[in-house]
Write a protein that holds these residues in place. Structure first.
Motif, PDB file in Angstrom:
ATOM      1  N   LEU A   6      21.337 -35.996   2.397  1.00  0.00           N
ATOM      2  CA  LEU A   6      22.604 -36.057   1.672  1.00  0.00           C
ATOM      3  C   LEU A   6      23.509 -37.088   2.327  1.00  0.00           C
ATOM      4  CD1 LEU A   6      23.168 -32.256   1.022  1.00  0.00           C
ATOM      5  CD2 LEU A   6      22.165 -33.971  -0.502  1.00  0.00           C
ATOM      6  N   THR A   7      22.937 -38.207   2.627  1.00  0.00           N
ATOM      7  CA  THR A   7      23.606 -39.331   3.274  1.00  0.00           C
ATOM      8  C   THR A   7      23.100 -40.605   2.606  1.00  0.00           C
ATOM      9  OG1 THR A   7      21.858 -39.471   4.946  1.00  0.00           O
ATOM     10  CG2 THR A   7      23.789 -38.144   5.502  1.00  0.00           C
ATOM     11  N   PRO A   8      23.779 -41.737   2.802  1.00  0.00           N
ATOM     12  CA  PRO A   8      23.280 -42.981   2.216  1.00  0.00           C
ATOM     13  C   PRO A   8      21.877 -43.304   2.732  1.00  0.00           C
ATOM     14  CG  PRO A   8      25.541 -43.254   2.955  1.00  0.00           C
ATOM     15  CD  PRO A   8      25.076 -41.927   3.472  1.00  0.00           C
ATOM     16  N   PRO A   9      21.005 -43.857   1.891  1.00  0.00           N
ATOM     17  CA  PRO A   9      19.666 -44.237   2.338  1.00  0.00           C
ATOM     18  C   PRO A   9      19.742 -45.366   3.364  1.00  0.00           C
ATOM     19  CG  PRO A   9      20.098 -45.095   0.147  1.00  0.00           C
ATOM     20  CD  PRO A   9      21.232 -44.170   0.467  1.00  0.00           C
ATOM     21  N   ILE A  10      18.687 -45.520   4.147  1.00  0.00           N
ATOM     22  CA  ILE A  10      18.673 -46.577   5.152  1.00  0.00           C
ATOM     23  C   ILE A  10      18.027 -47.857   4.626  1.00  0.00           C
ATOM     24  CG2 ILE A  10      18.701 -44.938   7.053  1.00  0.00           C
ATOM     25  CD1 ILE A  10      15.734 -45.527   7.481  1.00  0.00           C
ATOM     26  N   ASP A  11      17.310 -47.759   3.485  1.00  0.00           N
ATOM     27  CA  ASP A  11      16.735 -48.962   2.889  1.00  0.00           C
ATOM     28  C   ASP A  11      16.426 -48.680   1.426  1.00  0.00           C
ATOM     29  OD1 ASP A  11      15.950 -51.593   2.792  1.00  0.00           O
ATOM     30  OD2 ASP A  11      14.100 -51.333   3.917  1.00  0.00           O
ATOM     31  N   VAL A  12      16.442 -49.734   0.636  1.00  0.00           N
ATOM     32  CA  VAL A  12      16.064 -49.641  -0.777  1.00  0.00           C
ATOM     33  C   VAL A  12      15.186 -50.835  -1.117  1.00  0.00           C
ATOM     34  CG1 VAL A  12      18.115 -48.366  -1.483  1.00  0.00           C
ATOM     35  CG2 VAL A  12      18.147 -50.865  -1.534  1.00  0.00           C
ATOM     36  N   ALA A  13      14.378 -50.689  -2.146  1.00  0.00           N
ATOM     37  CA  ALA A  13      13.509 -51.781  -2.598  1.00  0.00           C
ATOM     38  C   ALA A  13      13.396 -51.695  -4.111  1.00  0.00           C
ATOM     39  CB  ALA A  13      12.131 -51.696  -1.943  1.00  0.00           C
ATOM     40  N   MET A  14      13.114 -52.831  -4.725  1.00  0.00           N
ATOM     41  CA  MET A  14      13.038 -52.899  -6.187  1.00  0.00           C
ATOM     42  C   MET A  14      11.806 -53.688  -6.586  1.00  0.00           C
ATOM     43  SD  MET A  14      15.279 -51.833  -8.574  1.00  0.00           S
ATOM     44  CE  MET A  14      15.335 -51.925 -10.369  1.00  0.00           C
ATOM     45  N   ALA A  15      11.063 -53.170  -7.556  1.00  0.00           N
ATOM     46  CA  ALA A  15       9.937 -53.896  -8.142  1.00  0.00           C
ATOM     47  C   ALA A  15      10.013 -53.704  -9.651  1.00  0.00           C
ATOM     48  CB  ALA A  15       8.604 -53.389  -7.606  1.00  0.00           C
ATOM     49  N   GLY A  16      10.310 -54.780 -10.379  1.00  0.00           N
ATOM     50  CA  GLY A  16      10.527 -54.638 -11.807  1.00  0.00           C
ATOM     51  C   GLY A  16      11.728 -53.749 -12.059  1.00  0.00           C
ATOM     52  N   ASP A  17      11.535 -52.679 -12.829  1.00  0.00           N
ATOM     53  CA  ASP A  17      12.614 -51.731 -13.101  1.00  0.00           C
ATOM     54  C   ASP A  17      12.540 -50.496 -12.220  1.00  0.00           C
ATOM     55  OD1 ASP A  17      13.644 -53.324 -15.165  1.00  0.00           O
ATOM     56  OD2 ASP A  17      12.275 -52.451 -16.636  1.00  0.00           O
ATOM     57  N   ASP A  18      11.684 -50.523 -11.214  1.00  0.00           N
ATOM     58  CA  ASP A  18      11.484 -49.351 -10.364  1.00  0.00           C
ATOM     59  C   ASP A  18      12.241 -49.483  -9.037  1.00  0.00           C
ATOM     60  OD1 ASP A  18       9.771 -48.026 -12.141  1.00  0.00           O
ATOM     61  OD2 ASP A  18       8.024 -49.118 -11.375  1.00  0.00           O
ATOM     62  N   PRO A  19      13.255 -48.625  -8.812  1.00  0.00           N
ATOM     63  CA  PRO A  19      13.920 -48.598  -7.509  1.00  0.00           C
ATOM     64  C   PRO A  19      13.268 -47.569  -6.586  1.00  0.00           C
ATOM     65  CG  PRO A  19      15.322 -47.644  -9.241  1.00  0.00           C
ATOM     66  CD  PRO A  19      13.957 -47.819  -9.812  1.00  0.00           C
ATOM     67  N   TYR A  20      13.135 -47.946  -5.320  1.00  0.00           N
ATOM     68  CA  TYR A  20      12.583 -47.057  -4.299  1.00  0.00           C
ATOM     69  C   TYR A  20      13.630 -46.889  -3.199  1.00  0.00           C
ATOM     70  CZ  TYR A  20       8.203 -48.227  -6.643  1.00  0.00           C
ATOM     71  OH  TYR A  20       7.216 -48.414  -7.589  1.00  0.00           O
ATOM     72  N   VAL A  21      13.680 -45.687  -2.636  1.00  0.00           N
ATOM     73  CA  VAL A  21      14.719 -45.345  -1.672  1.00  0.00           C
ATOM     74  C   VAL A  21      14.079 -44.719  -0.433  1.00  0.00           C
ATOM     75  CG1 VAL A  21      16.864 -44.066  -1.314  1.00  0.00           C
ATOM     76  CG2 VAL A  21      16.302 -44.918  -3.594  1.00  0.00           C
ATOM     77  N   LEU A  22      14.575 -45.128   0.739  1.00  0.00           N
ATOM     78  CA  LEU A  22      14.099 -44.594   2.025  1.00  0.00           C
ATOM     79  C   LEU A  22      15.254 -43.923   2.740  1.00  0.00           C
ATOM     80  CD1 LEU A  22      12.153 -44.385   4.524  1.00  0.00           C
ATOM     81  CD2 LEU A  22      12.954 -46.688   5.137  1.00  0.00           C
ATOM     82  N   TRP A  23      15.006 -42.686   3.240  1.00  0.00           N
ATOM     83  CA  TRP A  23      16.009 -41.967   4.013  1.00  0.00           C
ATOM     84  C   TRP A  23      15.637 -41.917   5.496  1.00  0.00           C
ATOM     85  CZ3 TRP A  23      15.550 -40.603  -1.132  1.00  0.00           C
ATOM     86  CH2 TRP A  23      16.757 -40.439  -1.831  1.00  0.00           C
ATOM     87  N   GLU A  24      16.605 -41.459   6.296  1.00  0.00           N
ATOM     88  CA  GLU A  24      16.378 -41.332   7.735  1.00  0.00           C
ATOM     89  C   GLU A  24      15.247 -40.367   8.050  1.00  0.00           C
ATOM     90  OE1 GLU A  24      20.005 -40.265   9.615  1.00  0.00           O
ATOM     91  OE2 GLU A  24      20.880 -42.278   9.426  1.00  0.00           O
ATOM     92  N   THR A  25      14.933 -39.475   7.130  1.00  0.00           N
ATOM     93  CA  THR A  25      13.838 -38.525   7.321  1.00  0.00           C
ATOM     94  C   THR A  25      12.469 -39.175   7.139  1.00  0.00           C
ATOM     95  OG1 THR A  25      14.002 -37.910   4.991  1.00  0.00           O
ATOM     96  CG2 THR A  25      15.226 -36.561   6.574  1.00  0.00           C
ATOM     97  N   SER A  26      12.447 -40.458   6.783  1.00  0.00           N
ATOM     98  CA  SER A  26      11.232 -41.241   6.529  1.00  0.00           C
ATOM     99  C   SER A  26      10.603 -40.941   5.169  1.00  0.00           C
ATOM    100  CB  SER A  26      10.180 -41.039   7.627  1.00  0.00           C
ATOM    101  OG  SER A  26      10.611 -41.623   8.839  1.00  0.00           O
TER     102      SER A  26
END
Length: 202
Positions: A6-26
């Protein structure tokens, strides 16, 4: 989501229309168009995922503790992995994925390391002032942002194509990205700026 997420993600990535999100929990998740989570990947015990990148139907996840790169498909199922080559611990900090390559920023050697997707080490490119962030272009080229605010670009074969300062006394660059048309974007503290540059052209 877990309380730790429940915090801002540490990284994001985009491929086409697909967003991916990474949290501190890995944990890595793919966001669906309706705002729900369409897929989730929980790494193996002991992994510490610190950066992700996406290209086409794949996602690359950097395990800084295990010194490994995981390759995932669009459903976030692991489809491959490889150990980061080297005889000593590598201070890999950022990752970029292209159609044929995986690029890693290695702070310990102030270099950009290029791998084939099967984990074959192809080349190591020294980066003046040390690379901090990396992004891949749609044509397989790669760009690195240095700690002193320069952007360097190379073709996939390692030929230098760009060397340009983007920072200044009151403008501190923090990251970079390229869109599907090859336009380079640089983020600054409190600001996003397009460099109005197409990959392969000055």
């Amino acid at each position: 989501l877990a309380r730790a997420e429940l915090t801002p993600p540490i990284d994001v990535a985009m491929a086409g229309d697909d967003p991916y999100v990474l949290w501190e929990t890995s944990v890595v998740r793919r966001l669906a168009p309706d705002g729900s989570w369409a897929a989730e990947w929980v790494p193996p015990n002991g992994a510490w995922i610190t950066a992700i990148s996406a290209h086409g139907p794949n996602v690359a996840a950097l395990d800084s503790l295990g010194q490994r790169v995981f390759l995932l498909d669009r459903d976030l199922t692991a489809v491959g992995s490889f150990k980061i080559d080297g005889v000593s611990f590598t201070a890999a900090f950022d990752i970029a994925l292209s159609a044929e390559h995986v690029f890693l920023v290695d702070r310990s050697s102030a270099s950009l390391v290029v791998y084939a997707r099967d984990g074959t080490l192809l080349r190591t490119i020294p980066v003046l002032a040390g690379a901090q962030r990396v992004a891949a272009g749609p044509d397989g080229s790669v760009f690195a942002l240095t700690r002193n605010g320069w952007v360097f670009g190379w073709q996939a074969d390692g030929v230098l194509t760009l060397a340009r300062p983007v920072g200044g006394r009151d403008r501190v660059p923090t990251d970079l990205a390229l869109d599907a048309r090859g336009r380079l974007y640089v983020t600054f503290i409190g600001e996003l700026r397009s460099e109005e540059r197409r990959v392969g052209k000055e």
